[in-house]
Write an enzyme that holds these catalytic residues in place. Structure first.
Site, mmCIF file in Angstrom:
data_model
loop_
_atom_site.group_PDB
_atom_site.id
_atom_site.type_symbol
_atom_site.label_atom_id
_atom_site.label_comp_id
_atom_site.label_asym_id
_atom_site.label_seq_id
_atom_site.Cartn_x
_atom_site.Cartn_y
_atom_site.Cartn_z
ATOM 1 N N GLN A 1 0.767 -1.237 0.000
ATOM 2 C CA GLN A 1 0.000 0.000 0.000
ATOM 3 C C GLN A 1 0.802 1.293 0.000
ATOM 4 O OE1 GLN A 1 -3.471 2.244 2.676
ATOM 5 N NE2 GLN A 1 -3.021 0.106 3.059
ATOM 6 N N ASP B 1 0.356 3.807 5.976
ATOM 7 C CA ASP B 1 0.675 3.392 4.611
ATOM 8 C C ASP B 1 0.383 4.496 3.593
ATOM 9 O OD1 ASP B 1 1.817 0.838 4.691
ATOM 10 O OD2 ASP B 1 -0.096 -0.104 5.023
ATOM 11 N N GLY C 1 -8.200 21.391 17.390
ATOM 12 C CA GLY C 1 -7.848 22.773 17.107
ATOM 13 C C GLY C 1 -8.144 23.750 18.223
ATOM 14 N N GLY C 2 -8.574 23.244 19.368
ATOM 15 C CA GLY C 2 -8.839 24.130 20.490
ATOM 16 C C GLY C 2 -10.293 24.528 20.638
#
Length: 416
Positions: A17, A168, A247-248
């Site tokens: 892969q 992968d 992201g907060g």
């Protein structure tokens, strides 16, 4: 219209892969990708997880579109000569063999550079230089070693790997970018170079926000956007954060109408400070707007579990799509949890080429993922994966081999 990578020839020694993800992306952009496989067997994934007897598996077909396949016995001296010719004629060699395998074949970096000083040699390995560089690595091992598993799941459960193949396919995407950078630099330097993409490094790159959080935790002892706050003490390393936003902005997955029988009747909801007033009005909690304990995002963190519980009482009265339609009118960030069945049936994804139907001479029609990167002047045409050795004679003919020479190579077992 020519393709972005038209004129570039890629010698593809990859399998499974990670490497095939990289070379398929290059093929989608127009490079001539020549996949070198062992006679009679080929890439191991041709037969792995097979759903139709005698047909190449979906695992193989979905990772090897737009390529040409040749069979070649590289242990045979005549096969090595063919490989030397290929190296001289190609721009890039991509491999994800076990560490040292290419050297043992007699094709060290020095030998390749001697044959073709302009060749870029790109490799996927499990680990970079260090104590584990010779270890064999698969997808889930990379996720564990790269920091993903330790930070995925809920804090009262074990580490979890993700369904996204970040070890992968994620590494293959990184390697493709490295190859393109090396080809650009070759335009000014005139030289090829080695490109290495360790799977551990690629996973860590995709987990960079967790390394960010590790440093924040060491300085402050808490991370207020994590669901553990304020009730559960933090340890000395980044914990698993459930479905919290990285992201907060506080976020969570909430039940929607039908959740009792549909495992995907959920919506992801972000309680962004900028739309707090709208959130309160939509779910019928206008009284929170006058409550001083909810006045700022910092204060609301202390009540986030109760806030999400109240939002969920509202979402449980709507389907995920109904909830999304209403919330989007107020610019409240949200998204439905889509099953693979829903994604496969989504017409808009087919219209954009993100989902593509391909016809295969043995397995028939099947769905695959198309090129996720869209170029306005180089549209991607997804063509089927090659049959084993389908293009051996074609490629050798383009390299200057005569019909008689090709017949001799087949007689000697160099090709099939």
């Amino acid at each position: 219209m020519s393709k972005a990578l038209s004129g570039y020839r890629i010698l593809d020694f990859t399998h499974v892969q990670s490497g095939p993800t990289c070379t398929q992306l290059l093929a989608w952009f127009g490079a001539d990708v020549i996949k070198v496989e062992r006679a009679g067997e080929g890439d191991a994934t041709r037969g792995q997880l097979r759903d139709i007897p005698e047909a190449d598996s979906l695992y193989f077909t979905m990772l090897n579109h737009n390529k040409r396949s040749i069979t070649l016995d590289t242990k045979n001296p005549k096969g090595k000569q063919v490989l030397e010719t290929l190296i001289k004629e190609c721009d890039v060699l991509v491999e994800n063999f076990a560490p040292g395998a290419l050297d043992r074949m007699g094709f060290t970096w020095e030998r390749i550079n001697e044959l073709n000083p302009k060749m870029v040699v790109a490799s996927v390995k499990g680990f970079g230089p260090g104590p584990y560089e010779h270890c064999k690595v698969y997808e889930n091992v990379a996720q564990c070693a790269g920091g993903s598993a330790s930070t995925t799941g809920f804090d009262d459960g074990p580490p979890m790997v993700t369904g996204a193949q970040i070890g992968d396919s994620g590494t293959g995407l990184h390697l493709a970018l490295g190859i393109l950078a090396a080809l650009l630099q070759r335009q000014t330097s005139g030289r090829g170079q080695k490109v290495l993409a360790p799977m551990q490094d690629a996973v860590l790159n995709l987990c960079r926000v967790k390394l960010r959080d590790q440093q924040r935790l060491e300085r402050t002892g808490v991370m207020k956007e994590y669901p553990q706050y304020p009730d559960t003490p933090f340890g000395d390393s980044v914990p698993r954060a459930g479905n919290a936003s990285g992201g907060g902005q506080p976020g969570s997955i909430l039940k929607c109408k039908g959740w009792e029988t549909d495992p995907n009747a959920y919506i992801y909801f972000v309680n962004q400070g900028a739309v707090w007033d709208s959130v309160c009005k939509v779910i019928g909690k206008e009284e929170w707007l006058a409550d001083p304990s909810f006045a700022t995002p910092a204060l609301r963190v202390n009540h986030m579990k109760n806030i999400f519980a109240a939002v969920e009482e509202w979402t449980k009265t709507k389907t995920k799509f109904e909830a999304m339609d209403i919330l989007n009118k107020f610019d409240i960030p949200c998204g439905p949890i889509l099953s693979m069945k829903e994604i496969a049936e989504e017409q808009s994804l087919r219209d954009t080429g993100t989902i593509v139907e391909v016809d295969h001479p043995v397995r028939g029609k099947y769905l695959t993922v198309g090129n996720p990167i869209k170029l306005s002047d180089s549209p991607t045409d997804v063509t089927r994966s090659p049959l084993l050795g389908e293009h051996t004679e074609e490629v050798l003919g383009q390299l200057g081999y005569s019909a008689e020479q090709i017949a001799d190579l087949r007689k000697d077992g160099v090709i099939s």
